[in-house]
Design an enzyme around this catalytic site. Structure first.
Site, PDB file in Angstrom:
ATOM      1  N   ASN A  13       0.991  -1.303   0.027  1.00  0.00           N
ATOM      2  CA  ASN A  13       0.018   0.084  -0.117  1.00  0.00           C
ATOM      3  C   ASN A  13       0.883   1.196  -0.004  1.00  0.00           C
ATOM      4  O   ASN A  13       1.496   1.591   1.075  1.00  0.00           O
ATOM      5  CB  ASN A  13      -0.992  -0.064   1.405  1.00  0.00           C
ATOM      6  CG  ASN A  13      -1.709   1.115   1.372  1.00  0.00           C
ATOM      7  OD1 ASN A  13      -1.860   2.017   0.533  1.00  0.00           O
ATOM      8  ND2 ASN A  13      -2.332   1.471   2.690  1.00  0.00           N
ATOM      9  N   LYS A  15      -0.189   4.449  -0.218  1.00  0.00           N
ATOM     10  CA  LYS A  15      -0.750   5.561   0.488  1.00  0.00           C
ATOM     11  C   LYS A  15      -0.371   6.713  -0.600  1.00  0.00           C
ATOM     12  O   LYS A  15      -0.462   6.405  -1.797  1.00  0.00           O
ATOM     13  CB  LYS A  15      -0.216   5.659   1.679  1.00  0.00           C
ATOM     14  CG  LYS A  15      -0.222   4.494   2.459  1.00  0.00           C
ATOM     15  CD  LYS A  15       0.003   4.727   4.071  1.00  0.00           C
ATOM     16  CE  LYS A  15       0.188   3.418   4.781  1.00  0.00           C
ATOM     17  NZ  LYS A  15      -0.074   3.375   6.024  1.00  0.00           N
ATOM     18  N   HIS A 107      -9.223   0.701   4.875  1.00  0.00           N
ATOM     19  CA  HIS A 107      -8.207   1.061   5.519  1.00  0.00           C
ATOM     20  C   HIS A 107      -8.208   1.664   6.834  1.00  0.00           C
ATOM     21  O   HIS A 107      -9.004   2.764   6.675  1.00  0.00           O
ATOM     22  CB  HIS A 107      -6.908   1.561   4.818  1.00  0.00           C
ATOM     23  CG  HIS A 107      -5.511   1.475   5.325  1.00  0.00           C
ATOM     24  ND1 HIS A 107      -5.094   2.523   6.260  1.00  0.00           N
ATOM     25  CD2 HIS A 107      -4.608   0.605   5.260  1.00  0.00           C
ATOM     26  CE1 HIS A 107      -3.929   2.385   6.337  1.00  0.00           C
ATOM     27  NE2 HIS A 107      -3.386   1.180   5.959  1.00  0.00           N
ATOM     28  N   GLU A 109      -6.611   4.100   7.897  1.00  0.00           N
ATOM     29  CA  GLU A 109      -6.762   5.626   7.489  1.00  0.00           C
ATOM     30  C   GLU A 109      -7.862   6.307   7.005  1.00  0.00           C
ATOM     31  O   GLU A 109      -8.397   7.447   7.282  1.00  0.00           O
ATOM     32  CB  GLU A 109      -5.587   6.022   6.721  1.00  0.00           C
ATOM     33  CG  GLU A 109      -4.171   5.850   7.904  1.00  0.00           C
ATOM     34  CD  GLU A 109      -2.790   5.417   6.760  1.00  0.00           C
ATOM     35  OE1 GLU A 109      -2.760   5.721   5.725  1.00  0.00           O
ATOM     36  OE2 GLU A 109      -1.830   4.946   7.484  1.00  0.00           O
ATOM     37  N   GLU A 177      -4.907  -5.832  10.372  1.00  0.00           N
ATOM     38  CA  GLU A 177      -3.931  -4.604  10.698  1.00  0.00           C
ATOM     39  C   GLU A 177      -4.458  -3.885  12.045  1.00  0.00           C
ATOM     40  O   GLU A 177      -5.214  -3.150  12.104  1.00  0.00           O
ATOM     41  CB  GLU A 177      -4.111  -3.661   9.433  1.00  0.00           C
ATOM     42  CG  GLU A 177      -3.767  -3.964   8.114  1.00  0.00           C
ATOM     43  CD  GLU A 177      -3.308  -2.787   7.287  1.00  0.00           C
ATOM     44  OE1 GLU A 177      -2.185  -3.279   6.829  1.00  0.00           O
ATOM     45  OE2 GLU A 177      -4.080  -2.066   7.078  1.00  0.00           O
ATOM     46  N   GLY A 183       2.508   1.549  10.951  1.00  0.00           N
ATOM     47  CA  GLY A 183       3.610   2.585  11.111  1.00  0.00           C
ATOM     48  C   GLY A 183       4.418   2.816  12.454  1.00  0.00           C
ATOM     49  O   GLY A 183       5.106   3.694  12.802  1.00  0.00           O
ATOM     50  N   SER A 223       3.677  -2.918  10.232  1.00  0.00           N
ATOM     51  CA  SER A 223       5.308  -2.846  10.623  1.00  0.00           C
ATOM     52  C   SER A 223       5.611  -4.348  10.067  1.00  0.00           C
ATOM     53  O   SER A 223       6.726  -4.587  10.707  1.00  0.00           O
ATOM     54  CB  SER A 223       5.542  -2.507  11.925  1.00  0.00           C
ATOM     55  OG  SER A 223       4.891  -1.392  12.414  1.00  0.00           O
TER      56      SER A 223
HETATM   57  C1  PEP Z   1      -0.555  -0.106   6.559  1.00  0.00           C
HETATM   58  O1  PEP Z   1      -0.661   0.988   6.522  1.00  0.00           O
HETATM   59  O2  PEP Z   1      -1.448  -0.838   6.156  1.00  0.00           O
HETATM   60  C2  PEP Z   1       0.580  -0.546   7.121  1.00  0.00           C
HETATM   61  C3  PEP Z   1       0.628  -2.017   7.318  1.00  0.00           C
HETATM   62  O3  PEP Z   1       1.836   0.216   7.275  1.00  0.00           O
HETATM   63  P1  PEP Z   1       3.284  -0.506   7.783  1.00  0.00           P
HETATM   64  O4  PEP Z   1       3.627  -1.528   7.058  1.00  0.00           O
HETATM   65  O5  PEP Z   1       4.066   0.974   7.411  1.00  0.00           O
HETATM   66  O6  PEP Z   1       2.974  -0.455   9.349  1.00  0.00           O
END
Ligand code: PEP
Length: 265
Positions: A13, A15, A107, A109, A177, A183, A223
């Protein structure tokens, strides 16, 4: 428990990163890196998908088609509507006509910054299926949810709500997630991720039946890096990863995609 054979999916992703020119360079480099490593797409290896910004999709589609690259792609969101007076929205029909295979739905966000509700996300899941896209429905608890309700309650409730408008045997992908892991550099442990993934698969069986539960890929996201993917992928109910930050680094994302080469690390 023996791991059921489902084609693993490693999804990046992006973003709001990489413009359409940068997307071409990135996808080209990714495809070369994977090819150089004799990555065996879709057979023993993983399916690799990227989720660029909408403005990149036409460029990515053209490149993938022209060079016959084994990289899938999808949108980061879609409208619940097919067409009409919805300024700024993107129809699933438009994504399908750009050869998108997947689309992210819900997601964290989108849920937090754009106030997307479970009811609206259920309509987006249905819109994706209607237009022949595979929705990647994202679910996950915040740190406060975790403390108040334990790990599974919120993701399971979000999954049930997100499936409210679909029936039959749709192709779906679920991304677990935990919001506290996104993040943060602090991924869930494989055991934590597996515990929730197993509950999500049970929920899929309750709502859409055993066949859909067995066929649906459940990804872990939060992460993920090349250093932790192999241990996550050993869990029976984890079929891939949704990767944010690390998906913007070609070498790192390619290394995550080749997790089967470093199982044991
Ligand atoms: C995400 O935003 O879907 C995500 C998993 O981010 P990160 O891998 O940076 O934690």
């Amino acid at each position: 428990m023996a791991k059921v054979k489902r084609v693993p999916l490693i999804a990046g992703n992006w973003k709001m990163n990489l413009d359409h020119l940068q997307s071409i360079a990135f996808v080209q480099k990714l495809a070369w890196t994977l090819k150089d490593a004799n990555h065996d797409f879709g057979v023993e290896g993983a399916e690799v998908a990227v989720f660029p910004p909408f403005t990149d999709l036409r460029s990515v589609q053209t490149l993938v088609a022209a060079d016959k690259l084994e990289v899938c792609f999808g949108g980061q969101d879609l409208s619940e509507h097919d067409s009409g007076a919805y300024t700024g929205e993107i129809s699933g029909a438009f994504l399908a006509s750009l050869d998108c295979r997947y689309v992210l739905v819900g997601h964290s966000e989108r849920r937090t910054m754009h106030g997307e509700t479970d009811e609206q996300l259920a309509r987006k899941v249905a819109a994706a299926v209607k237009h022949g896209l595979v929705p990647v429905l994202c679910v996950g608890e915040t740190a406060d949810d975790l403390e108040a309700h334990g790990p599974s309650a919120v993701p399971v409730a979000q999954l049930k709500a997100g499936l409210a408008e679909v029936s039959g045997t749709p192709e779906l992908v679920i991304a677990y997630e935990p919001v506290w892991a996104i993040g943060s550099g602090k991924a869930a442990t494989p055991e934590q991720a597996e515990q929730v993934a197993a509950r999500l698969r049970e929920t899929l069986a309750e709502v859409l039946g055993d066949d859909v539960a067995a066929a649906t890929r459940i990804l872990y996201g939060g992460s993920v890096k090349s250093g932790n993917i192999a241990s996550l992928m050993r869990e029976p109910n984890i079929d891939g990863a949704l990767v944010g930050g690390a998906s913007l680094d070609v070498a790192e994302f390619a290394s995550i995609s080749r997790f089967s080469k470093h199982v044991g690390t």
